[in-house]
Design an enzyme around this catalytic site. Structure first.
Site, PDB file in Angstrom:
ATOM      1  N   LEU A  33       0.868  -1.227   0.031  1.00 35.27           N
ATOM      2  CA  LEU A  33      -0.112   0.034  -0.036  1.00 35.27           C
ATOM      3  C   LEU A  33       0.807   1.374  -0.039  1.00 35.27           C
ATOM      4  CD1 LEU A  33      -2.928  -0.967   2.312  1.00 35.27           C
ATOM      5  CD2 LEU A  33      -2.741  -1.462  -0.073  1.00 35.27           C
ATOM      6  N   ASN A  97      13.858  -1.263  -5.378  1.00 33.55           N
ATOM      7  CA  ASN A  97      12.623  -1.768  -5.420  1.00 33.55           C
ATOM      8  C   ASN A  97      12.164  -2.702  -6.416  1.00 33.55           C
ATOM      9  OD1 ASN A  97       9.607  -0.911  -4.072  1.00 33.55           O
ATOM     10  ND2 ASN A  97       9.432  -1.458  -6.251  1.00 33.55           N
ATOM     11  N   TYR A 146      14.725   3.927 -14.876  1.00 34.90           N
ATOM     12  CA  TYR A 146      13.509   3.364 -14.910  1.00 34.90           C
ATOM     13  C   TYR A 146      13.601   1.968 -15.951  1.00 34.90           C
ATOM     14  CZ  TYR A 146       8.596   1.579 -15.775  1.00 34.90           C
ATOM     15  OH  TYR A 146       7.545   1.040 -15.981  1.00 34.90           O
TER      16      TYR A 146
HETATM   17  N1  UFG Z   1       3.255  15.389 -22.021  1.00 35.93           N
HETATM   18  C1  UFG Z   1       2.785  16.565 -22.058  1.00 35.93           C
HETATM   19  N2  UFG Z   1       2.451  17.238 -20.889  1.00 35.93           N
HETATM   20  C2  UFG Z   1       2.223  16.754 -19.898  1.00 35.93           C
HETATM   21  C3  UFG Z   1       2.273  14.970 -19.618  1.00 35.93           C
HETATM   22  C4  UFG Z   1       2.812  14.630 -20.717  1.00 35.93           C
HETATM   23  O1  UFG Z   1       2.799  17.154 -23.155  1.00 35.93           O
HETATM   24  O2  UFG Z   1       1.741  17.302 -18.860  1.00 35.93           O
HETATM   25  C5  UFG Z   1       3.915  14.530 -23.073  1.00 35.93           C
HETATM   26  C6  UFG Z   1       4.996  13.990 -22.736  1.00 35.93           C
HETATM   27  O3  UFG Z   1       6.179  14.943 -23.108  1.00 35.93           O
HETATM   28  C7  UFG Z   1       5.041  12.730 -23.686  1.00 35.93           C
HETATM   29  C8  UFG Z   1       3.743  12.463 -23.915  1.00 35.93           C
HETATM   30  O4  UFG Z   1       3.083  13.392 -23.217  1.00 35.93           O
HETATM   31  O5  UFG Z   1       5.446  13.470 -25.034  1.00 35.93           O
HETATM   32  C9  UFG Z   1       3.214  10.968 -23.129  1.00 35.93           C
HETATM   33  O6  UFG Z   1       4.095  11.116 -21.686  1.00 35.93           O
HETATM   34  P1  UFG Z   1       3.452  10.314 -20.417  1.00 35.93           P
HETATM   35  O7  UFG Z   1       4.149  11.059 -19.213  1.00 35.93           O
HETATM   36  O8  UFG Z   1       1.887  10.245 -20.566  1.00 35.93           O
HETATM   37  O9  UFG Z   1       3.974   9.126 -20.738  1.00 35.93           O
HETATM   38  P2  UFG Z   1       5.588   8.613 -21.215  1.00 35.93           P
HETATM   39  O10 UFG Z   1       5.504   8.521 -22.505  1.00 35.93           O
HETATM   40  O11 UFG Z   1       6.727   9.665 -20.887  1.00 35.93           O
HETATM   41  O12 UFG Z   1       5.929   7.401 -20.237  1.00 35.93           O
HETATM   42  C10 UFG Z   1       5.595   6.157 -21.244  1.00 35.93           C
HETATM   43  C11 UFG Z   1       5.337   5.124 -19.859  1.00 35.93           C
HETATM   44  C12 UFG Z   1       6.390   4.869 -19.161  1.00 35.93           C
HETATM   45  C13 UFG Z   1       7.458   4.530 -20.205  1.00 35.93           C
HETATM   46  C14 UFG Z   1       7.766   5.518 -21.159  1.00 35.93           C
HETATM   47  C15 UFG Z   1       8.648   5.321 -21.950  1.00 35.93           C
HETATM   48  O13 UFG Z   1       4.307   5.375 -19.100  1.00 35.93           O
HETATM   49  O14 UFG Z   1       6.347   3.661 -18.363  1.00 35.93           O
HETATM   50  O15 UFG Z   1       6.536   5.747 -21.852  1.00 35.93           O
HETATM   51  O16 UFG Z   1       9.383   6.492 -22.850  1.00 35.93           O
HETATM   52  F1  UFG Z   1       8.631   4.515 -19.300  1.00 35.93           F
END
Ligand code: UFG
Length: 342
Positions: A33, A97, A146
């Site tokens: 949790l 972890n 990660y």
């Molecule tokens: N983004 C925005 N604004 C925000 C949040 C995100 O523009 O407020 C953009 C990010 O820059 C990215 C896209 O939205 O271009 C997606 O971002 P997320 O944070 O939603 O997801 P990620 O692509 O970073 O993460 C995913 C998975 C991770 C993995 C990663 C690999 O959730 O587990 O892809 O790059 F590690």
């Protein structure tokens, strides 16, 4: 089958528990949790508090289930740290972890006589892909801790499987979003970094606007392209993965996405069919690859899996869930944004 879901009180774990229960399987959840919530655990699943870094916690649950006469058939492991920027600032916590956690879990499984494991991996193992879509055999060059820890886990699983006669189903997730159709569970944390929940908060007036990180990438509209998959589709793949292991006794490694890419701007535009999203362009976020799209042929062929939800359905379910949460906790904010229905 009887499934031990480690991390079953978190976002993806809890959705998988719901799908397992719906498919008529017996479920035991082990969770500390730390990020999940006991309220996310399906009422028909049995909950045990425990930490995967403590072998005795896992051994206790496996022994108790064995004593009932129906031992655990397969373990699903969701108990990991998964925020990319946090992994950059706290890499050792991620190794402890994620890597040490899996090592301890595997030791307990080997000693407890459980030989099948479904493991959550990530598209982050690919790093900055060079081809238009990611295939499971592509090079793995993580660009953050990660992704490194998940790749180390994948390798540990392969070596352990060969040495101890285990079989594994490694599932590499792309961008997971959405909420269960019951709206009982979804991504409910305050500390959000992902696009879809932040976009929802902007739509619901919980934050002023969405910041779109970067519009100068080498993509058609300059914003990053990602492959979005509904959490319920993803959860169903785990059920199929476990069944595959128990039936075929053969390990699998598969991407889970939709096989389609959408730019951040396209996601914002798709959301606007359902609700208004105030947004503004901001500088690039460090560590973001320009484009990540899954080839999902392998999951289709080996697991018989097919995603059933499209981007609209992902956005609508996430919006409905978050609106329900907001109505429960913030009636004033709801009145302010006018209670838009999709
Ligand atoms: N983004 C925005 N604004 C925000 C949040 C995100 O523009 O407020 C953009 C990010 O820059 C990215 C896209 O939205 O271009 C997606 O971002 P997320 O944070 O939603 O997801 P990620 O692509 O970073 O993460 C995913 C998975 C991770 C993995 C990663 C690999 O959730 O587990 O892809 O790059 F590690």
């Amino acid at each position: 089958m009887k499934v031990l879901v480690v991390g079953g009180a978190g976002y993806i774990g809890s959705h998988t528990v719901y799908e397992l229960v719906r498919a008529g399987h017996e479920v035991v959840v082990l969770d500390n949790l730390s990020t999940g919530s006991a309220a996310n655990v399906h009422p028909q699943a049995h909950f045990e508090w425990g930490d995967i870094r403590r072998k005795s916690d896992i051994a206790r649950v496996l022994a108790a289930e064995a004593e009932t006469g129906t031992p655990v058939d397969v373990v699903m492991h969701f108990a990991a740290k998964l925020i990319v920027p946090e992994s950059v600032s706290e890499p050792l916590a991620y190794y402890e972890n994620n890597v040490e956690g899996l090592r301890t879990l595997l030791e307990a499984l080997v000693e407890g006589g459980v030989r099948s494991i479904v493991f959550s991996s990530t598209a982050a193992v690919y790093g900055e892909p060079t081809s238009s879509e990611c295939h499971e055999g592509d090079a793995t060059e993580p660009i953050n801790p990660y992704g490194e820890t998940k790749l180390a886990c994948e390798r540990m699983l392969k070596w352990a499987a060969a040495a101890y006669g285990l079989d594994y189903c490694i599932l590499r997730y792309f961008n997971v979003a959405g909420a269960d159709a019951s709206l009982e569970i979804g991504l409910d944390k305050d500390r959000l970094t992902h696009l879809v929940p932040l976009l929802m908060q902007a739509a619901l007036g919980i934050r002023d606007k969405l910041l779109v990180f970067g519009n100068d990438y080498a993509t058609p509209d300059g914003t990053c392209i990602r492959d979005y998959v509904h959490v319920t589709d993803l959860a169903r793949a785990h059920v199929l993965g476990a069944q595959h292991l128990l039936t075929n006794r053969a390990s699998v490694l598969a991407n889970l996405g939709s096989g389609r890419g959408f730019s951040v701007k396209e996601v914002v535009d798709a959301a606007r069919d359902i609700f208004e999203v105030p947004f503004e362009y901001a500088p690039r976020r460090p560590g973001d690859p320009a484009k990540l799209i899954a080839c999902i042929d392998h999951a289709r062929e080996t697991l018989g899996w097919e995603p059933e939800h499209d981007l609209h359905s992902i956005l609508k379910s996430d919006y409905d869930f978050r609106r329900k949460l907001m109505l429960a906790h913030r009636p004033q904010a709801e009145r302010r944004c006018g209670g838009t229905e999709g």
